[in-house]
Write a protein that holds these residues in place. Sequence first.
Motif, PDB file in Angstrom:
ATOM      1  N   UNK A  23      44.775 -88.685  36.302  1.00  0.00           N
ATOM      2  CA  UNK A  23      45.063 -89.532  37.451  1.00  0.00           C
ATOM      3  C   UNK A  23      45.855 -88.731  38.474  1.00  0.00           C
ATOM      4  N   UNK A  24      45.712 -89.126  39.709  1.00  0.00           N
ATOM      5  CA  UNK A  24      46.368 -88.447  40.816  1.00  0.00           C
ATOM      6  C   UNK A  24      47.294 -89.441  41.503  1.00  0.00           C
ATOM      7  N   UNK A  25      48.588 -89.233  41.384  1.00  0.00           N
ATOM      8  CA  UNK A  25      49.560 -90.129  42.024  1.00  0.00           C
ATOM      9  C   UNK A  25      49.487 -90.068  43.541  1.00  0.00           C
ATOM     10  N   UNK A  26      48.842 -89.025  44.068  1.00  0.00           N
ATOM     11  CA  UNK A  26      48.732 -88.855  45.516  1.00  0.00           C
ATOM     12  C   UNK A  26      47.289 -89.059  45.980  1.00  0.00           C
ATOM     13  N   UNK A  27      46.590 -89.979  45.377  1.00  0.00           N
ATOM     14  CA  UNK A  27      45.190 -90.221  45.719  1.00  0.00           C
ATOM     15  C   UNK A  27      45.035 -90.923  47.061  1.00  0.00           C
ATOM     16  N   UNK A  28      46.097 -91.549  47.528  1.00  0.00           N
ATOM     17  CA  UNK A  28      46.036 -92.289  48.791  1.00  0.00           C
ATOM     18  C   UNK A  28      47.399 -92.211  49.481  1.00  0.00           C
ATOM     19  N   UNK A  29      47.448 -92.483  50.777  1.00  0.00           N
ATOM     20  CA  UNK A  29      48.736 -92.397  51.484  1.00  0.00           C
ATOM     21  C   UNK A  29      49.838 -93.256  50.868  1.00  0.00           C
ATOM     22  N   UNK A  30      49.507 -94.419  50.343  1.00  0.00           N
ATOM     23  CA  UNK A  30      50.535 -95.268  49.732  1.00  0.00           C
ATOM     24  C   UNK A  30      51.183 -94.581  48.532  1.00  0.00           C
ATOM     25  N   UNK A  31      50.401 -93.833  47.773  1.00  0.00           N
ATOM     26  CA  UNK A  31      50.952 -93.078  46.645  1.00  0.00           C
ATOM     27  C   UNK A  31      51.907 -91.997  47.103  1.00  0.00           C
ATOM     28  N   UNK A  32      51.545 -91.316  48.193  1.00  0.00           N
ATOM     29  CA  UNK A  32      52.447 -90.307  48.744  1.00  0.00           C
ATOM     30  C   UNK A  32      53.724 -90.956  49.263  1.00  0.00           C
ATOM     31  N   UNK A  33      53.595 -92.106  49.910  1.00  0.00           N
ATOM     32  CA  UNK A  33      54.781 -92.815  50.397  1.00  0.00           C
ATOM     33  C   UNK A  33      55.736 -93.105  49.252  1.00  0.00           C
ATOM     34  N   UNK A  34      55.216 -93.676  48.151  1.00  0.00           N
ATOM     35  CA  UNK A  34      56.063 -93.989  46.984  1.00  0.00           C
ATOM     36  C   UNK A  34      56.697 -92.722  46.423  1.00  0.00           C
ATOM     37  N   UNK A  35      55.873 -91.677  46.249  1.00  0.00           N
ATOM     38  CA  UNK A  35      56.377 -90.454  45.649  1.00  0.00           C
ATOM     39  C   UNK A  35      57.447 -89.811  46.533  1.00  0.00           C
ATOM     40  N   UNK A  36      57.194 -89.733  47.837  1.00  0.00           N
ATOM     41  CA  UNK A  36      58.151 -89.105  48.752  1.00  0.00           C
ATOM     42  C   UNK A  36      59.471 -89.860  48.771  1.00  0.00           C
ATOM     43  N   UNK A  37      59.414 -91.176  48.770  1.00  0.00           N
ATOM     44  CA  UNK A  37      60.654 -91.963  48.764  1.00  0.00           C
ATOM     45  C   UNK A  37      61.440 -91.760  47.482  1.00  0.00           C
ATOM     46  N   UNK A  38      60.735 -91.577  46.359  1.00  0.00           N
ATOM     47  CA  UNK A  38      61.404 -91.420  45.070  1.00  0.00           C
ATOM     48  C   UNK A  38      61.884 -89.987  44.820  1.00  0.00           C
ATOM     49  N   UNK A  39      61.083 -88.992  45.189  1.00  0.00           N
ATOM     50  CA  UNK A  39      61.383 -87.611  44.826  1.00  0.00           C
ATOM     51  C   UNK A  39      61.835 -86.729  45.987  1.00  0.00           C
ATOM     52  N   UNK A  40      61.419 -87.049  47.203  1.00  0.00           N
ATOM     53  CA  UNK A  40      61.692 -86.160  48.330  1.00  0.00           C
ATOM     54  C   UNK A  40      62.326 -86.919  49.483  1.00  0.00           C
TER      55      UNK A  40
END
Length: 198
Positions: A23-40
């Motif tokens: 699975x790819x946590x960054x498959x869509x912009x919403x996934x990147x939004x969640x990941x960036x807020x949590x990790x970056x």
Amino acid sequence: MAADHLAVALAVTIRHDGHGGVTDDLAEPAGLTRWAREHASALVPAGYEADAGALAAVVAVRTAVRALFARAVLPGPPSSADAGRLPDAEAALAALNAAASRVPLVPRLDWPSGEPPRAGFEPAGAARPADRLAAGLAHAAATFLAGPDRARLRACPAPRCVRYFVQDHPRQEWCKPACGNRARVARHHARHRVPDSG
């Protein structure tokens, strides 16, 4: 995972899905939004929302990072998710350096009252959030790959695992205990498998 291992956190956004796939946590912009807020979160403004352009830029950085991680773990094998899917090391280096150059950094010293001083970097001038995120991740990857923890980087050898991890102690073989359990179960089944009679 140590806070200074942002590049590793980015690399492991590709992971085993628990059902034999990836699975790819960054498959869509919403996934990147969640990941960036949590990790970056230090790289993005409050309320950040990723778009397709930001996603493409970050995925390009992640691809370069995974290619360079595959090189870093040599002579061991790379993650099984990477076999035959990544650019060569020269192309990965060019992509990482291009992303890092999107937003030049300048040194910054912070010294909060009652705490030790901290040296770091901050963007030189204003930058679009997507550029700042991609450049910040590229800078984090360059720092990690040029630093001492690169020698402890490993690709998890557990069946179906596609993660990279930083070895915390010399006997650590797996990215997490569940992978060790899965590997032991697989070895047990392989030793006790009854051969087909025909």
